[in-house]
Design a protein around this motif. Sequence first.
Motif, PDB file in Angstrom:
ATOM      1  N   ALA A 312     -13.962  19.179  -2.056  1.00 10.33           N
ATOM      2  CA  ALA A 312     -14.209  18.864  -3.463  1.00 10.33           C
ATOM      3  C   ALA A 312     -12.902  18.652  -4.213  1.00 10.33           C
ATOM      4  O   ALA A 312     -12.805  17.774  -5.085  1.00 10.33           O
ATOM      5  N   LEU A 313     -11.867  19.434  -3.883  1.00 12.30           N
ATOM      6  CA  LEU A 313     -10.594  19.273  -4.563  1.00 12.30           C
ATOM      7  C   LEU A 313      -9.946  17.945  -4.181  1.00 12.30           C
ATOM      8  O   LEU A 313      -9.364  17.262  -5.040  1.00 12.30           O
ATOM      9  N   ALA A 314     -10.025  17.544  -2.917  1.00 12.39           N
ATOM     10  CA  ALA A 314      -9.505  16.232  -2.524  1.00 12.39           C
ATOM     11  C   ALA A 314     -10.204  15.128  -3.306  1.00 12.39           C
ATOM     12  O   ALA A 314      -9.570  14.178  -3.790  1.00 12.39           O
ATOM     13  N   ARG A 315     -11.512  15.227  -3.443  1.00 10.49           N
ATOM     14  CA  ARG A 315     -12.270  14.232  -4.198  1.00 10.49           C
ATOM     15  C   ARG A 315     -11.874  14.236  -5.669  1.00 10.49           C
ATOM     16  O   ARG A 315     -11.764  13.179  -6.312  1.00 10.49           O
ATOM     17  N   ALA A 316     -11.657  15.437  -6.229  1.00  8.35           N
ATOM     18  CA  ALA A 316     -11.271  15.540  -7.636  1.00  8.35           C
ATOM     19  C   ALA A 316      -9.935  14.856  -7.893  1.00  8.35           C
ATOM     20  O   ALA A 316      -9.753  14.182  -8.919  1.00  8.35           O
ATOM     21  N   VAL A 317      -8.988  15.022  -6.979  1.00  8.23           N
ATOM     22  CA  VAL A 317      -7.689  14.355  -7.124  1.00  8.23           C
ATOM     23  C   VAL A 317      -7.882  12.848  -7.199  1.00  8.23           C
ATOM     24  O   VAL A 317      -7.354  12.167  -8.098  1.00  8.23           O
ATOM     25  N   ALA A 318      -8.627  12.287  -6.263  1.00  6.10           N
ATOM     26  CA  ALA A 318      -8.845  10.841  -6.257  1.00  6.10           C
ATOM     27  C   ALA A 318      -9.589  10.381  -7.506  1.00  6.10           C
ATOM     28  O   ALA A 318      -9.255   9.342  -8.099  1.00  6.10           O
ATOM     29  N   ARG A 319     -10.586  11.140  -7.929  1.00  6.77           N
ATOM     30  CA  ARG A 319     -11.353  10.745  -9.111  1.00  6.77           C
ATOM     31  C   ARG A 319     -10.486  10.740 -10.372  1.00  6.77           C
ATOM     32  O   ARG A 319     -10.675   9.904 -11.274  1.00  6.77           O
ATOM     33  N   GLY A 320      -9.520  11.664 -10.457  1.00  2.60           N
ATOM     34  CA  GLY A 320      -8.647  11.690 -11.618  1.00  2.60           C
ATOM     35  C   GLY A 320      -7.788  10.446 -11.718  1.00  2.60           C
ATOM     36  O   GLY A 320      -7.601   9.890 -12.808  1.00  2.60           O
ATOM     37  N   VAL A 321      -7.258   9.988 -10.587  1.00  6.77           N
ATOM     38  CA  VAL A 321      -6.416   8.785 -10.589  1.00  6.77           C
ATOM     39  C   VAL A 321      -7.284   7.536 -10.726  1.00  6.77           C
ATOM     40  O   VAL A 321      -6.914   6.560 -11.399  1.00  6.77           O
ATOM     41  N   PHE A 322      -8.443   7.533 -10.102  1.00  3.24           N
ATOM     42  CA  PHE A 322      -9.375   6.412 -10.196  1.00  3.24           C
ATOM     43  C   PHE A 322      -9.774   6.143 -11.649  1.00  3.24           C
ATOM     44  O   PHE A 322      -9.899   4.992 -12.080  1.00  3.24           O
ATOM     45  N   ALA A 323      -9.958   7.195 -12.441  1.00  6.03           N
ATOM     46  CA  ALA A 323     -10.411   7.053 -13.818  1.00  6.03           C
ATOM     47  C   ALA A 323      -9.282   6.852 -14.816  1.00  6.03           C
ATOM     48  O   ALA A 323      -9.536   6.508 -15.973  1.00  6.03           O
ATOM     49  N   ALA A 324      -8.045   7.050 -14.400  1.00  3.22           N
ATOM     50  CA  ALA A 324      -6.921   7.050 -15.344  1.00  3.22           C
ATOM     51  C   ALA A 324      -6.640   5.655 -15.888  1.00  3.22           C
ATOM     52  O   ALA A 324      -6.718   4.653 -15.170  1.00  3.22           O
ATOM     53  N   ALA A 325      -6.292   5.615 -17.168  1.00  7.15           N
ATOM     54  CA  ALA A 325      -5.911   4.377 -17.844  1.00  7.15           C
ATOM     55  C   ALA A 325      -4.579   4.593 -18.554  1.00  7.15           C
ATOM     56  O   ALA A 325      -4.183   5.725 -18.845  1.00  7.15           O
ATOM     57  N   SER A 326      -3.883   3.494 -18.861  1.00  5.26           N
ATOM     58  CA  SER A 326      -2.620   3.584 -19.593  1.00  5.26           C
ATOM     59  C   SER A 326      -2.830   4.192 -20.966  1.00  5.26           C
ATOM     60  O   SER A 326      -3.929   4.145 -21.534  1.00  5.26           O
ATOM     61  N   TRP A 327      -1.764   4.756 -21.510  1.00  4.39           N
ATOM     62  CA  TRP A 327      -1.796   5.190 -22.898  1.00  4.39           C
ATOM     63  C   TRP A 327      -1.968   3.981 -23.806  1.00  4.39           C
ATOM     64  O   TRP A 327      -1.617   2.847 -23.439  1.00  4.39           O
ATOM     65  N   SER A 328      -2.488   4.198 -24.985  1.00  2.00           N
ATOM     66  CA  SER A 328      -2.753   3.078 -25.897  1.00  2.00           C
ATOM     67  C   SER A 328      -1.478   2.391 -26.365  1.00  2.00           C
ATOM     68  O   SER A 328      -1.497   1.213 -26.725  1.00  2.00           O
ATOM     69  N   ASP A 329      -0.353   3.117 -26.346  1.00  2.00           N
ATOM     70  CA  ASP A 329       0.893   2.549 -26.861  1.00  2.00           C
ATOM     71  C   ASP A 329       1.913   2.241 -25.765  1.00  2.00           C
ATOM     72  O   ASP A 329       3.075   1.968 -26.061  1.00  2.00           O
ATOM     73  N   ALA A 330       1.505   2.271 -24.515  1.00  5.53           N
ATOM     74  CA  ALA A 330       2.442   1.973 -23.429  1.00  5.53           C
ATOM     75  C   ALA A 330       1.663   1.585 -22.185  1.00  5.53           C
ATOM     76  O   ALA A 330       0.613   2.144 -21.890  1.00  5.53           O
ATOM     77  N   LYS A 331       2.206   0.654 -21.444  1.00  9.39           N
ATOM     78  CA  LYS A 331       1.580   0.198 -20.202  1.00  9.39           C
ATOM     79  C   LYS A 331       2.282   0.848 -19.024  1.00  9.39           C
ATOM     80  O   LYS A 331       3.497   0.758 -18.866  1.00  9.39           O
ATOM     81  N   VAL A 332       1.519   1.540 -18.177  1.00  7.95           N
ATOM     82  CA  VAL A 332       2.033   2.097 -16.940  1.00  7.95           C
ATOM     83  C   VAL A 332       1.104   1.673 -15.803  1.00  7.95           C
ATOM     84  O   VAL A 332      -0.070   1.356 -16.028  1.00  7.95           O
ATOM     85  N   PRO A 333       1.595   1.641 -14.560  1.00 12.55           N
ATOM     86  CA  PRO A 333       0.738   1.213 -13.442  1.00 12.55           C
ATOM     87  C   PRO A 333      -0.443   2.161 -13.255  1.00 12.55           C
ATOM     88  O   PRO A 333      -0.288   3.382 -13.284  1.00 12.55           O
ATOM     89  N   CYS A 334      -1.619   1.605 -13.071  1.00  6.77           N
ATOM     90  CA  CYS A 334      -2.831   2.374 -12.823  1.00  6.77           C
ATOM     91  C   CYS A 334      -3.468   1.906 -11.520  1.00  6.77           C
ATOM     92  O   CYS A 334      -3.230   0.776 -11.069  1.00  6.77           O
ATOM     93  N   TRP A 335      -4.287   2.771 -10.913  1.00  6.85           N
ATOM     94  CA  TRP A 335      -4.966   2.401  -9.673  1.00  6.85           C
ATOM     95  C   TRP A 335      -5.761   1.120  -9.859  1.00  6.85           C
ATOM     96  O   TRP A 335      -5.765   0.255  -8.981  1.00  6.85           O
ATOM     97  N   ARG A 336      -6.399   0.979 -10.992  1.00  8.06           N
ATOM     98  CA  ARG A 336      -7.229  -0.199 -11.244  1.00  8.06           C
ATOM     99  C   ARG A 336      -6.424  -1.490 -11.270  1.00  8.06           C
ATOM    100  O   ARG A 336      -7.000  -2.579 -11.149  1.00  8.06           O
ATOM    101  N   ASP A 337      -5.089  -1.382 -11.418  1.00 11.06           N
ATOM    102  CA  ASP A 337      -4.233  -2.573 -11.454  1.00 11.06           C
ATOM    103  C   ASP A 337      -3.747  -2.987 -10.078  1.00 11.06           C
ATOM    104  O   ASP A 337      -3.159  -4.078  -9.931  1.00 11.06           O
ATOM    105  N   LEU A 338      -3.955  -2.157  -9.050  1.00 10.02           N
ATOM    106  CA  LEU A 338      -3.485  -2.510  -7.714  1.00 10.02           C
ATOM    107  C   LEU A 338      -4.272  -3.721  -7.181  1.00 10.02           C
ATOM    108  O   LEU A 338      -5.477  -3.843  -7.431  1.00 10.02           O
ATOM    109  N   PRO A 339      -3.614  -4.602  -6.444  1.00  8.98           N
ATOM    110  CA  PRO A 339      -4.328  -5.771  -5.909  1.00  8.98           C
ATOM    111  C   PRO A 339      -5.420  -5.352  -4.920  1.00  8.98           C
ATOM    112  O   PRO A 339      -5.224  -4.435  -4.116  1.00  8.98           O
ATOM    113  N   ALA A 340      -6.547  -6.002  -5.013  1.00  4.74           N
ATOM    114  CA  ALA A 340      -7.682  -5.690  -4.141  1.00  4.74           C
ATOM    115  C   ALA A 340      -7.383  -6.144  -2.718  1.00  4.74           C
ATOM    116  O   ALA A 340      -6.682  -7.117  -2.496  1.00  4.74           O
TER     117      ALA A 340
END
Length: 340
Positions: A312-340
């Motif tokens: 469950a903890l391994a899954r929680a780690v992945a889910r946290g990064v999977f759901a993460a988005a950039s801050w509203s005032d700065a762009k940082v690389p997110c998992w969703r931005d990686l090429p498919a």
Amino acid sequence: MAEMRPGPGPRNLITDVPGLSVGQAQDAPARTGVTVILPDDRAVCAVDVRGGAPGTRETDALAPENLVEAVDAVVLSGGSVYGLAAADGVVAWLGAQGRGYGLVPGVPPSPVVPAAILFDMANGGDKAWGEAPPYRDLGRAAASAAGPDFALGTAGAGYGAMAGTLKGGVGSASVVSADGFTVGALAAVNCWGSVTAPGGRTFWAAPYELDGEFGGLGPAGLVAGPDDWGLAKRPPQARNTTIACVATDAALTPAQAKRLAVMAQDGLARAIRPVHAPFDGDVVFALATGRRPLEAPADYVVARLGALAADALARAVARGVFAAASWSDAKVPCWRDLPA
């Protein structure tokens, strides 16, 4: 009675464990935040520390041989050493409600609130707080907001986090065993290592994924050579930490809860590469709300719960990064931005 098919709880959050709530608060300009795990009643708690640079509060009190056998809350916070003050706000909030450990009649109870912090100080947020860091107020706000549902990704203690060179965040997951025990995990992911295999989007936690909860890509991309860490941080980015809490509704002793925390740490090793480095502060708490008695043989049940907690903890780690988005005032690389 026929056994159930094991799988995630209804929310797929740590709050699927009966008797737990979670609250979060963040300071967007400072790019930091706090997450509070709040049991309905005092809960047995233990901790396991593996990182080489931990920042903690009240962890010595959790040793099985010591007086305290239960806690009133667990706090995960950003802010490095400043973030330990988040527990002060939670203690004040609990104490005002008469909650805590009491020995002497007529004396206010002492809420027991262990805490751990991660380093989000160099993420570009406004940390010019002088003598008034925001963490006490954030801790109180998080505790007062506790409930069954909470946001994943860029929220709470994970608001300012980076997972390797990707945006990190808060993740959570749960599982209900075939015989009805519930195990949950919550992680604030700010690791030095990478959560994905080199050259792609595949999470290291892919073999443990349930119901496509973090993209459903499968484990086919899990390949890495020696010293090939993919999207891990590089020097001078060497201030990190993944802090987490696992929980179960089983009635555990403090020693059994300690074993749960020890076994759950393997979930970090399944989800992050490398992990437990000299400049990580990895800490895992374990809570037991005691709603379900252990059946004999108890040691076998504890072993099963520990294995479920690690997954469950391994899954929680992945889910946290999977759901993460950039801050509203700065762009940082997110998992969703990686090429498919």
